[in-house]
Design an enzyme around this catalytic site. Structure first.
Site, PDB file in Angstrom:
ATOM      1  N   HIS A 159       0.076   3.954  12.612  1.00 22.33           N
ATOM      2  CA  HIS A 159       0.187   3.657  11.049  1.00 22.33           C
ATOM      3  C   HIS A 159       1.385   4.258  10.526  1.00 22.33           C
ATOM      4  O   HIS A 159       2.054   3.805   9.507  1.00 22.33           O
ATOM      5  CB  HIS A 159      -1.102   4.098  10.348  1.00 22.33           C
ATOM      6  CG  HIS A 159      -2.125   3.207  10.869  1.00 22.33           C
ATOM      7  ND1 HIS A 159      -2.210   1.728  10.847  1.00 22.33           N
ATOM      8  CD2 HIS A 159      -3.507   3.363  11.274  1.00 22.33           C
ATOM      9  CE1 HIS A 159      -3.316   1.236  11.175  1.00 22.33           C
ATOM     10  NE2 HIS A 159      -4.103   2.234  11.428  1.00 22.33           N
ATOM     11  N   HIS A 184      -2.940   7.028  17.293  1.00 17.99           N
ATOM     12  CA  HIS A 184      -3.237   5.969  16.392  1.00 17.99           C
ATOM     13  C   HIS A 184      -3.020   5.893  15.174  1.00 17.99           C
ATOM     14  O   HIS A 184      -2.254   5.122  14.446  1.00 17.99           O
ATOM     15  CB  HIS A 184      -4.929   5.779  16.551  1.00 17.99           C
ATOM     16  CG  HIS A 184      -5.519   4.510  15.617  1.00 17.99           C
ATOM     17  ND1 HIS A 184      -5.671   3.380  16.553  1.00 17.99           N
ATOM     18  CD2 HIS A 184      -5.572   4.215  14.236  1.00 17.99           C
ATOM     19  CE1 HIS A 184      -6.148   2.368  15.654  1.00 17.99           C
ATOM     20  NE2 HIS A 184      -6.028   3.228  14.191  1.00 17.99           N
ATOM     21  N   GLU A 185      -3.191   7.155  14.354  1.00 23.83           N
ATOM     22  CA  GLU A 185      -2.767   7.228  12.851  1.00 23.83           C
ATOM     23  C   GLU A 185      -1.460   7.538  12.773  1.00 23.83           C
ATOM     24  O   GLU A 185      -0.718   6.971  11.868  1.00 23.83           O
ATOM     25  CB  GLU A 185      -3.392   8.514  12.275  1.00 23.83           C
ATOM     26  CG  GLU A 185      -5.146   8.378  12.066  1.00 23.83           C
ATOM     27  CD  GLU A 185      -5.590   6.843  11.585  1.00 23.83           C
ATOM     28  OE1 GLU A 185      -4.699   6.438  10.724  1.00 23.83           O
ATOM     29  OE2 GLU A 185      -6.864   6.829  11.991  1.00 23.83           O
ATOM     30  N   HIS A 238       4.797   2.621  11.224  1.00 21.33           N
ATOM     31  CA  HIS A 238       4.755   1.540  10.733  1.00 21.33           C
ATOM     32  C   HIS A 238       5.315   1.577   9.176  1.00 21.33           C
ATOM     33  O   HIS A 238       6.310   0.884   8.673  1.00 21.33           O
ATOM     34  CB  HIS A 238       3.505   0.931  10.744  1.00 21.33           C
ATOM     35  CG  HIS A 238       3.566  -0.852  10.576  1.00 21.33           C
ATOM     36  ND1 HIS A 238       2.282  -1.516  10.652  1.00 21.33           N
ATOM     37  CD2 HIS A 238       4.630  -1.638  10.303  1.00 21.33           C
ATOM     38  CE1 HIS A 238       2.813  -2.799  10.446  1.00 21.33           C
ATOM     39  NE2 HIS A 238       4.025  -2.888  10.345  1.00 21.33           N
TER      40      HIS A 238
END
Length: 640
Positions: A432, A428-429, A435
């Site tokens: 980020h 998940h992290e 991105h």
């Protein structure tokens, strides 16, 4: 998973605050995952010094030492003071406008770098007095910069429309075109120079309700309860969810009742604190001539309010599927009655073997292979070159988040415990982080800020791809059932639960705007009624749940949580495209979404990537995936 936004300032938010645009930190959020760790060999470190270097992020990549940081703090103050030289001149020509924007960009970039270094240093060693001092100095520098630039937006908007149109045609101003168009779009809601300066001075007061809530939550002391062995244990904010997942029902019930009854003892203070934030949001919306606080929050990010309303409507239509899941959970747990203190209990036994961090990295790298070689190469760099801070210490911030500035590589904070949920947190992290990596690599500073609306898409896309990888490798019925249940829980806690929060948040703003009192009893009734609607007839209406709003920090983030739900739906759609199309979908996602930043309206960015969130279709499609997953779990449960 539970997610909490951490109020650190990043490139996007610093620029936004300086220009008096409403914002919530984009690249900072925590994932709280409580999973049984019995028998696990979790590394325990007393201090940062004990942790091997390869498991700590390298802040020296930002500044070699404090002296270098102090030099930039001094430089930042000088640049903020010097920025006033542009006041009264920026509309004279395209050249003067360009120079002011270049200087503003440089100023904001430096402030990002200064603040990120301070905040991340503090987050991993919060008891260090020197780091506390650095953090305080960084926050004061940020506030000073916001005050010194508060005149900029009104002056830009004072430029006549025809003149601005001519300026936007100038080639050198192209990097600022989207930024200037966004300012022009919010022109009806921008005040005079004097009023903007006044609002800038009062803006710290808007943070008081959240600060008070944080301190109150920290200071509330919970009683001891008896664990499954009969031993008295201390109930805390940090271990509450772990007790809610406990196999022993009496432990769950005791924790549930003790937690919420304790909060109820402070209900009037919690209510006044939340009401203060709602009043502040409504007051700022009125001052800026918005019809309501929802519009004031969504408009700067170019999101029509119908997206918010369609989310709530679509999820409400899908509630029968959630009720069906609750009925299955009751059956799998073997309960005659399903209570609110039962819903976090895993339906199936997890493999509790400790997953070493090195193995977790390989699981993530393998799961994200569908995103292509370039993506995998960047992930490898993150793991090898000091992007990730892995293990917990007593004075390290809990949870997980991704941070960084335009002039740094991304950074990821973890508190790795070796559970399956921790593996998903890494994915998940790093979503980020990727991105941020692609955006900063592609976009100029002023369009590097990917907006709140798209912030959770890349992260939950990674989770979806990791699930597909692990499920494809699952060999036993038990493994499959565990993964399916985990996926259904992600839907429940993200798509359903965050929409439930969004519905409550909208309601309390409407009630306050209509002049109704947000006292504790009113808040409890509103929350209880919405919760009852969401969980349906299969779940007992435990009265204690009426106080749950008092433990949710998201309600202080000004219409933030709905974006968890919309992002989850968008990423579900994109994951299916990656599965179906392969490289064409991956290239489209990387080029049109991950690299887009704020170069276009977030709805247009996602549409170019392959999902139209201006309609209810992504929500409806996500509901279909939820139903399909539920079908598969039911099939396995009923399998002889």
């Amino acid at each position: 998973m539970k997610r909490k936004v951490i109020t650190t300032m990043t490139a996007a938010t610093l620029a936004a605050s300086a220009l008096n645009i409403s914002f919530i930190p984009l690249h900072s959020h925590a994932v709280y995952a409580a999973e049984a760790t019995k028998g696990m060999q979790v590394p325990e470190y007393r201090s940062r010094v004990d942790i091997p270097a390869q498991y700590k992020w390298r802040l020296e990549d930002i500044y070699a030492n404090r002296a270098a940081w102090e030099a930039d703090v001094k430089k930042l103050t000088q640049m903020a003071d010097a920025f006033s030289k542009h006041q009264g001149k920026i509309g004279q020509s395209a050249g003067t406008l360009l120079q002011s924007l270049n200087d503003l960009s440089d100023l904001m970039r430096l402030r990002d770098k200064v603040h990120v270094y301070a905040s991340m240093g503090f987050d991993v060693n919060s008891s260090n007095s020197q780091l506390q001092e650095i953090m305080d100095k960084a926050e004061k520098s940020s506030a000073l910069t916001a005050e010194k630039t508060s005149w900029f937006t009104p002056e830009v908007l004072a430029i006549p429309q025809d003149k601005m149109k001519n300026y936007l045609a100038v080639k050198e101003l192209a990097p600022y075109k989207t930024f200037l168009e966004d300012l022009e779009r919010t022109k009806p809601h921008t005040l005079t120079k004097e009023l903007e300066e006044l609002l800038a001075q009062f803006s710290p007061l808007d943070q008081n309700p959240e600060s008070t809530y944080s301190m109150l939550s920290k200071d509330v002391k919970f009683p001891k309860i008896k664990d499954e062995t009969g031993k008295e244990v201390q109930l805390t904010r940090a271990n509450f969810v772990s007790y809610m997942e406990n196999k022993n029902r009496s432990v769950r019930k005791a924790a549930f009742e003790a937690y919420y009854k304790t909060l109820e003892g402070f209900q009037d203070t919690f209510a006044q604190t939340l009401a203060g934030k709602v009043k502040s949001n409504n007051t700022y919306a009125k001052a800026r001539k918005y019809p309501n606080a929802l519009e004031a929050s969504l408009t700067p990010n170019h999101i029509p309010s119908k997206v918010y309303d369609e989310l709530i409507d679509s999820v409400n239509k899908g509630l029968p599927q959630l009720h069906r899941y609750m009925e299955l959970k009751k059956k799998m747990l073997g309960l005659k009655e399903l209570h609110m203190y039962d819903i976090y209990t895993p339906n199936t036994e997890a493999n509790q073997a400790y997953i070493p961090y090195e193995e977790a990295k390989n699981m993530v790298l393998e799961g994200l292979k569908p995103m292509g070689d370039d993506y995998g190469k960047a992930l490898g760099e993150a793991f090898k070159n000091g992007w990730v801070d892995v293990y917990a210490t007593d004075d390290k911030r809990s949870g997980a988040y991704q941070s960084g500035a335009y002039d740094t590589h991304p950074y990821v904070l973890l508190n790795y415990q070796g559970t399956h949920n921790d593996v998903f947190t890494i994915a998940h992290e790093l979503g980020h982080a990727m991105h941020t990596y692609y955006t900063n690599k592609t976009q100029p500073y002023m369009t590097s800020n990917y907006p709140i609306f798209t912030a959770e898409v890349a992260s939950t896309l990674n989770e979806a791809l990791l699930f597909d990888s692990l499920y494809a490798k699952a060999k036993t019925k038990q493994e499959k059932m565990y993964l399916l249940n985990q996926r259904l829980e992600n839907f429940r806690t993200t798509l359903f639960r965050q929409t439930q929060f969004a519905e409550f948040e909208k309601l309390i703003h409407e009630k306050e705007q209509a002049g109704e009192s947000l006292n504790a009893e009113a808040l409890k009734k509103m929350y209880f009624d919405i919760n009852k609607k969401y969980y349906g007839p299969s779940v007992v209406d435990d009265q204690e749940i009426a106080m749950e709003w008092a433990r949710i920090p998201h309600f202080y983030y000004n219409f933030y949580v709905y974006q968890y739900a919309t992002s989850f739906a968008a990423s579900t759609a994109l994951a299916k495209q990656v599965q179906k199309e392969g490289r064409p979908a991956v290239d489209r996602i990387r080029e049109k979404f991950l690299s887009a930043g704020n170069s276009a309206a977030p709805i247009d960015v996602l549409k170019a990537a392959g999902v139209d969130v201006s309609t209810s279709k992504p929500i409806d499609d996500a509901m279909n995936v939820f139903a399909e997953t539920l079908d598969e779990l039911e099939r396995l449960v009923n399998q002889k």
